[in-house]
Design a protein around this motif. Sequence first.
Motif, mmCIF file in Angstrom:
data_model
loop_
_atom_site.group_PDB
_atom_site.id
_atom_site.type_symbol
_atom_site.label_atom_id
_atom_site.label_comp_id
_atom_site.label_asym_id
_atom_site.label_seq_id
_atom_site.Cartn_x
_atom_site.Cartn_y
_atom_site.Cartn_z
ATOM 1 N N ASP A 249 9.407 90.157 -25.860
ATOM 2 C CA ASP A 249 9.884 91.536 -25.775
ATOM 3 C C ASP A 249 9.136 92.358 -24.730
ATOM 4 N N LEU A 252 10.446 91.483 -21.322
ATOM 5 C CA LEU A 252 11.811 92.014 -21.226
ATOM 6 C C LEU A 252 11.789 93.481 -20.816
ATOM 7 N N SER A 274 16.481 86.985 -23.238
ATOM 8 C CA SER A 274 15.072 87.004 -23.659
ATOM 9 C C SER A 274 14.885 86.433 -25.053
ATOM 10 N N ASP A 277 14.512 89.477 -30.532
ATOM 11 C CA ASP A 277 15.688 90.340 -30.635
ATOM 12 C C ASP A 277 15.233 91.778 -30.842
ATOM 13 N N ALA A 281 18.801 95.950 -28.770
ATOM 14 C CA ALA A 281 19.569 94.939 -28.036
ATOM 15 C C ALA A 281 21.078 95.139 -28.154
ATOM 16 N N THR A 290 19.977 87.690 -26.710
ATOM 17 C CA THR A 290 18.595 87.402 -27.097
ATOM 18 C C THR A 290 18.515 86.131 -27.931
#
Length: 345
Positions: A249, A252, A274, A277, A281, A290
């Motif tokens: 994360d 991201l 990525s 989650d 998202a 994700t």
Amino acid sequence: MRKVTMADVAKLANVSKSTVSQYLNKRYEYMSEETKRRIAEAIEELQYRPNVLARSLKQKSTATIGVIVFNILHMLTTQVLRAIEDMCQQHDFHVIVCNTDDDPEKERKYIDMLWAKQVDGFIIFPTGKNVELYKKMQEARLPLVFVDRTVAGIDADSVLLHNERAVQLGVQYLIEQGYKHIGLVAPPFAPHVIPRTERIEAFHHALRDHGVSVEKEWVITEHVKRIPERLEALFNSNKLPEAIFAINDLTLMEVLAFVKKHQLAIPNDLAVISIDDVPFASIYTPSLTTIAQPTFEMGKIAAERLFMQMNGETSPQMFRLAPMFIERDSAKKRGEKNESSCHRS
């Protein structure tokens, strides 16, 4: 003010001290509702609080566990912590949380502090650099569970994601969508940080397995704060890949900030996928594809294993939990959008 004692509660409730003790320990088998009511009212009126230290000495338990995390800002960490806390609450246990910033010296100090406080067990997201201390904990028979990482030479319960499978799911999906120029964004390679090393290695293997070349300049393994600098260099030289795989994360967030700065269109200019989650998202535009970690299950298993160790019911095991692929819009074929999401593991 004079400290209120159990004897004071017993006197006001017109019962014996042992009856009050049984009430406090929730042993109600031979206690009438009237007796319980009088004790409860006496405790409330006197504002009595049990002496936890004395109680723990008598019971040889502090009803407390220590949880040591490497980064409390990680989505993984906060969600796993929530599950651990829920499980401990069911067992009437308290949780002390310490954040190390992945600093082995801070980790050592926190372990020493919690050990001195006589916590009943440890759940640790380990830095991996205090092996001798972990060994001493095991020699002292302290219940110990590792989360997210394993530690070489330490045979302890460990709960973590099946990292190789998570990366395979992401790479396979990008290739199915027609992307051939795929980059990776990750913190620096560090042998002791198991998820990171496994995901970076799995990325290389997955591309090769699909006959896709690995371009060195597209594999960015930098401290998070330097990731924008590397992305900028690719952008300025017109060498951005078609798609980027962020391994967690935090990376991201850096990719999304870069996309916003340059007003790139996802996925037409750059596809993004990525692990982790993130909460936004599904509402981000476009929604983010994700690979979710089963964080609550990880926390639940970690706490369950710890309580099993406290009861002498277990031997060390490693738990590799399956990731869940959540398809949204950020990595679809160029120009293709779909409002629905699908899941696969």
